[in-house]
Motif scaffolding. Structure first.
Motif, PDB file in Angstrom:
ATOM      1  N   HIS A 103       0.847  -1.194   0.000  1.00 45.92           N
ATOM      2  CA  HIS A 103       0.000   0.000   0.000  1.00 45.92           C
ATOM      3  C   HIS A 103       0.884   1.245   0.000  1.00 45.92           C
ATOM      4  CE1 HIS A 103      -3.919  -1.922   1.187  1.00 45.92           C
ATOM      5  NE2 HIS A 103      -3.068  -2.906   1.478  1.00 45.92           N
ATOM      6  N   ASP A 104       0.460   2.280  -0.731  1.00 48.68           N
ATOM      7  CA  ASP A 104       1.169   3.550  -0.660  1.00 48.68           C
ATOM      8  C   ASP A 104       0.717   4.293   0.608  1.00 48.68           C
ATOM      9  OD1 ASP A 104      -1.263   4.920  -1.182  1.00 48.68           O
ATOM     10  OD2 ASP A 104      -0.776   5.265  -3.288  1.00 48.68           O
ATOM     11  N   ALA A 105       1.165   5.523   0.783  1.00 50.66           N
ATOM     12  CA  ALA A 105       0.859   6.272   1.997  1.00 50.66           C
ATOM     13  C   ALA A 105      -0.638   6.531   2.172  1.00 50.66           C
ATOM     14  CB  ALA A 105       1.625   7.591   1.995  1.00 50.66           C
ATOM     15  N   SER A 106      -1.405   6.489   1.090  1.00 50.55           N
ATOM     16  CA  SER A 106      -2.860   6.667   1.172  1.00 50.55           C
ATOM     17  C   SER A 106      -3.593   5.338   1.300  1.00 50.55           C
ATOM     18  CB  SER A 106      -3.379   7.409  -0.066  1.00 50.55           C
ATOM     19  OG  SER A 106      -2.821   8.699  -0.138  1.00 50.55           O
ATOM     20  N   GLY A 107      -2.837   4.265   1.272  1.00 52.03           N
ATOM     21  CA  GLY A 107      -3.429   2.943   1.387  1.00 52.03           C
ATOM     22  C   GLY A 107      -3.783   2.300   0.064  1.00 52.03           C
ATOM     23  N   ASN A 108      -3.429   2.951  -1.038  1.00 49.99           N
ATOM     24  CA  ASN A 108      -3.761   2.425  -2.359  1.00 49.99           C
ATOM     25  C   ASN A 108      -2.732   1.398  -2.825  1.00 49.99           C
ATOM     26  OD1 ASN A 108      -6.117   4.082  -2.837  1.00 49.99           O
ATOM     27  ND2 ASN A 108      -4.687   5.785  -3.011  1.00 49.99           N
ATOM     28  N   THR A 109      -3.218   0.416  -3.571  1.00 52.49           N
ATOM     29  CA  THR A 109      -2.368  -0.621  -4.144  1.00 52.49           C
ATOM     30  C   THR A 109      -2.256  -0.427  -5.654  1.00 52.49           C
ATOM     31  OG1 THR A 109      -4.218  -2.116  -4.540  1.00 52.49           O
ATOM     32  CG2 THR A 109      -3.127  -2.269  -2.381  1.00 52.49           C
ATOM     33  N   ALA A 110      -1.398  -1.199  -6.265  1.00 53.81           N
ATOM     34  CA  ALA A 110      -1.256  -1.149  -7.723  1.00 53.81           C
ATOM     35  C   ALA A 110      -2.582  -1.480  -8.411  1.00 53.81           C
ATOM     36  CB  ALA A 110      -0.154  -2.105  -8.189  1.00 53.81           C
ATOM     37  N   LEU A 111      -3.318  -2.460  -7.878  1.00 56.63           N
ATOM     38  CA  LEU A 111      -4.603  -2.827  -8.482  1.00 56.63           C
ATOM     39  C   LEU A 111      -5.611  -1.684  -8.388  1.00 56.63           C
ATOM     40  CD1 LEU A 111      -6.258  -4.985  -9.940  1.00 56.63           C
ATOM     41  CD2 LEU A 111      -6.895  -5.897  -7.681  1.00 56.63           C
ATOM     42  N   MET A 112      -5.584  -0.956  -7.311  1.00 55.35           N
ATOM     43  CA  MET A 112      -6.467   0.214  -7.198  1.00 55.35           C
ATOM     44  C   MET A 112      -6.105   1.253  -8.253  1.00 55.35           C
ATOM     45  SD  MET A 112      -6.722   0.738  -3.110  1.00 55.35           S
ATOM     46  CE  MET A 112      -7.221  -0.594  -2.040  1.00 55.35           C
ATOM     47  N   GLY A 113      -4.812   1.453  -8.455  1.00 51.79           N
ATOM     48  CA  GLY A 113      -4.371   2.429  -9.454  1.00 51.79           C
ATOM     49  C   GLY A 113      -4.819   2.071 -10.854  1.00 51.79           C
TER      50      GLY A 113
ATOM     51  N   ALA B  31      -2.662 -10.239  -6.396  1.00 52.70           N
ATOM     52  CA  ALA B  31      -3.167  -8.967  -5.870  1.00 52.70           C
ATOM     53  C   ALA B  31      -4.442  -9.209  -5.069  1.00 52.70           C
ATOM     54  CB  ALA B  31      -3.446  -7.985  -7.010  1.00 52.70           C
ATOM     55  N   ASP B  32      -4.516  -8.590  -3.923  1.00 55.08           N
ATOM     56  CA  ASP B  32      -5.681  -8.696  -3.040  1.00 55.08           C
ATOM     57  C   ASP B  32      -6.823  -7.895  -3.660  1.00 55.08           C
ATOM     58  OD1 ASP B  32      -7.597  -8.626  -1.028  1.00 55.08           O
ATOM     59  OD2 ASP B  32      -6.207  -7.949   0.526  1.00 55.08           O
ATOM     60  N   LEU B  33      -7.839  -8.591  -4.121  1.00 56.52           N
ATOM     61  CA  LEU B  33      -8.980  -7.944  -4.773  1.00 56.52           C
ATOM     62  C   LEU B  33      -9.706  -6.980  -3.859  1.00 56.52           C
ATOM     63  CD1 LEU B  33     -10.489 -11.108  -6.459  1.00 56.52           C
ATOM     64  CD2 LEU B  33      -9.251  -9.262  -7.595  1.00 56.52           C
ATOM     65  N   ASP B  34      -9.718  -7.279  -2.578  1.00 55.45           N
ATOM     66  CA  ASP B  34     -10.510  -6.508  -1.631  1.00 55.45           C
ATOM     67  C   ASP B  34      -9.674  -5.686  -0.662  1.00 55.45           C
ATOM     68  OD1 ASP B  34     -12.942  -7.496  -2.724  1.00 55.45           O
ATOM     69  OD2 ASP B  34     -12.674  -9.362  -1.602  1.00 55.45           O
ATOM     70  N   ALA B  35      -8.431  -5.403  -1.047  1.00 54.71           N
ATOM     71  CA  ALA B  35      -7.595  -4.527  -0.221  1.00 54.71           C
ATOM     72  C   ALA B  35      -8.328  -3.203  -0.043  1.00 54.71           C
ATOM     73  CB  ALA B  35      -6.242  -4.313  -0.893  1.00 54.71           C
ATOM     74  N   ARG B  36      -8.145  -2.591   1.123  1.00 58.99           N
ATOM     75  CA  ARG B  36      -8.828  -1.344   1.448  1.00 58.99           C
ATOM     76  C   ARG B  36      -7.807  -0.226   1.577  1.00 58.99           C
ATOM     77  NH1 ARG B  36     -13.566  -3.461   3.949  1.00 58.99           N
ATOM     78  NH2 ARG B  36     -14.728  -1.608   3.397  1.00 58.99           N
ATOM     79  N   ASN B  37      -8.150   0.955   1.068  1.00 55.51           N
ATOM     80  CA  ASN B  37      -7.273   2.107   1.241  1.00 55.51           C
ATOM     81  C   ASN B  37      -7.682   2.877   2.495  1.00 55.51           C
ATOM     82  OD1 ASN B  37      -9.479   3.732   0.553  1.00 55.51           O
ATOM     83  ND2 ASN B  37      -8.658   4.317  -1.430  1.00 55.51           N
ATOM     84  N   GLY B  38      -7.147   4.064   2.685  1.00 51.83           N
ATOM     85  CA  GLY B  38      -7.425   4.855   3.873  1.00 51.83           C
ATOM     86  C   GLY B  38      -8.879   5.252   4.035  1.00 51.83           C
ATOM     87  N   ASN B  39      -9.641   5.220   2.956  1.00 58.37           N
ATOM     88  CA  ASN B  39     -11.080   5.522   3.000  1.00 58.37           C
ATOM     89  C   ASN B  39     -11.919   4.252   2.913  1.00 58.37           C
ATOM     90  OD1 ASN B  39     -10.835   8.376   3.129  1.00 58.37           O
ATOM     91  ND2 ASN B  39     -10.302   8.388   0.962  1.00 58.37           N
ATOM     92  N   ASN B  40     -11.275   3.108   3.094  1.00 61.54           N
ATOM     93  CA  ASN B  40     -11.897   1.795   2.953  1.00 61.54           C
ATOM     94  C   ASN B  40     -12.370   1.526   1.525  1.00 61.54           C
ATOM     95  OD1 ASN B  40     -11.430   0.718   5.456  1.00 61.54           O
ATOM     96  ND2 ASN B  40     -13.398   1.298   6.294  1.00 61.54           N
ATOM     97  N   GLY B  41     -11.853   2.276   0.574  1.00 65.35           N
ATOM     98  CA  GLY B  41     -12.171   2.037  -0.826  1.00 65.35           C
ATOM     99  C   GLY B  41     -11.456   0.800  -1.338  1.00 65.35           C
ATOM    100  N   THR B  42     -12.038   0.175  -2.353  1.00 68.18           N
ATOM    101  CA  THR B  42     -11.473  -1.015  -2.976  1.00 68.18           C
ATOM    102  C   THR B  42     -11.267  -0.767  -4.466  1.00 68.18           C
ATOM    103  OG1 THR B  42     -13.616  -1.979  -3.536  1.00 68.18           O
ATOM    104  CG2 THR B  42     -12.713  -2.495  -1.338  1.00 68.18           C
ATOM    105  N   ALA B  43     -10.571  -1.676  -5.102  1.00 67.23           N
ATOM    106  CA  ALA B  43     -10.370  -1.578  -6.551  1.00 67.23           C
ATOM    107  C   ALA B  43     -11.715  -1.569  -7.280  1.00 67.23           C
ATOM    108  CB  ALA B  43      -9.501  -2.731  -7.041  1.00 67.23           C
ATOM    109  N   LEU B  44     -12.657  -2.398  -6.835  1.00 65.55           N
ATOM    110  CA  LEU B  44     -13.981  -2.427  -7.466  1.00 65.55           C
ATOM    111  C   LEU B  44     -14.694  -1.089  -7.318  1.00 65.55           C
ATOM    112  CD1 LEU B  44     -16.128  -4.048  -8.989  1.00 65.55           C
ATOM    113  CD2 LEU B  44     -16.977  -4.843  -6.759  1.00 65.55           C
ATOM    114  N   MET B  45     -14.553  -0.460  -6.179  1.00 66.29           N
ATOM    115  CA  MET B  45     -15.158   0.864  -5.987  1.00 66.29           C
ATOM    116  C   MET B  45     -14.538   1.884  -6.927  1.00 66.29           C
ATOM    117  SD  MET B  45     -15.545   1.047  -1.873  1.00 66.29           S
ATOM    118  CE  MET B  45     -16.270  -0.301  -0.960  1.00 66.29           C
ATOM    119  N   PHE B  46     -13.209   1.832  -7.086  1.00 65.44           N
ATOM    120  CA  PHE B  46     -12.535   2.744  -8.013  1.00 65.44           C
ATOM    121  C   PHE B  46     -13.056   2.537  -9.432  1.00 65.44           C
ATOM    122  CE2 PHE B  46      -9.432   3.346  -4.683  1.00 65.44           C
ATOM    123  CZ  PHE B  46      -8.849   4.578  -4.947  1.00 65.44           C
TER     124      PHE B  46
END
Length: 162
Positions: free
Chosen positions: A70-80, A98-113
């Motif tokens: 995760h980057d400093a905002s909690g985002n992963t490569a898959l989210m990007g 890649a974790d499909l359901d990884a959560r960023n700092g806002n609990n967002g996921t790749a699917l949400m993005f």
């Protein structure tokens, strides 16, 4: 190729941004840490994937890059790539764990993005791989809720909701 920089990781990050496979290979052969992070938490993998460099992403993954950093905002490569809309890179990241359901700092996921930004080429890939459609962000919104908010009928259809 020998590198004398006190921060060869900076060269790695720059090569990843450019998709410069030859320089990435040379740096990795010199022992530069494939999972090094810059001040914002970005890895070479996050940068290469976000900038749409399929071959560089593949090389980094084959060299052992962790797709779940995760980057400093909690985002992963898959989210990007879900934000940008690169289906081939999304599939490659998923194939490498890649974790499909990884959560960023806002609990967002790749699917949400993918849903929020209308990346209709990414949503089916995530769903087929098993992304959880019921997860909610810090506002309590699911991917479906985001599609409704955006008036995104196509995303609702992809999510199986009409």
């Amino acid at each position: 190729m020998n590198f004398t920089s006190s921060r060869p990781e900076d060269l790695l990050f720059d090569a990843a941004r450019r998709g410069d496979v030859a320089t990435l290979q040379a740096l990795l052969q010199q022992g530069v840490d494939v999972n090094a992070q810059d001040g914002r938490g970005f890895t070479a993998l996050i940068l290469a994937a976000y900038d749409g460099h399929l071959d560089a992403t593949r090389l980094l993954l084959e060299a052992g890059a962790n797709p779940n950093v995760h980057d400093a905002s909690g985002n992963t490569a898959l989210m990007g790539v879900s934000f940008k809309g690169y289906p081939e890179i999304a599939q490659l990241l998923i194939q490498h764990g890649a974790d499909l359901d990884a959560r960023n700092g806002n609990n967002g996921t790749a699917l949400m993005f993918a849903t929020l930004f209308g990346r209709h080429n990414i949503v089916p890939i995530l769903l087929q791989a098993g992304a959880d459609t019921t997860l909610r962000d810090v506002r309590g919104l699911s991917a479906r809720d985001l599609a409704i908010q955006q008036g995104n009928e196509e995303a609702l259809k992809l999510l199986g909701e009409e």
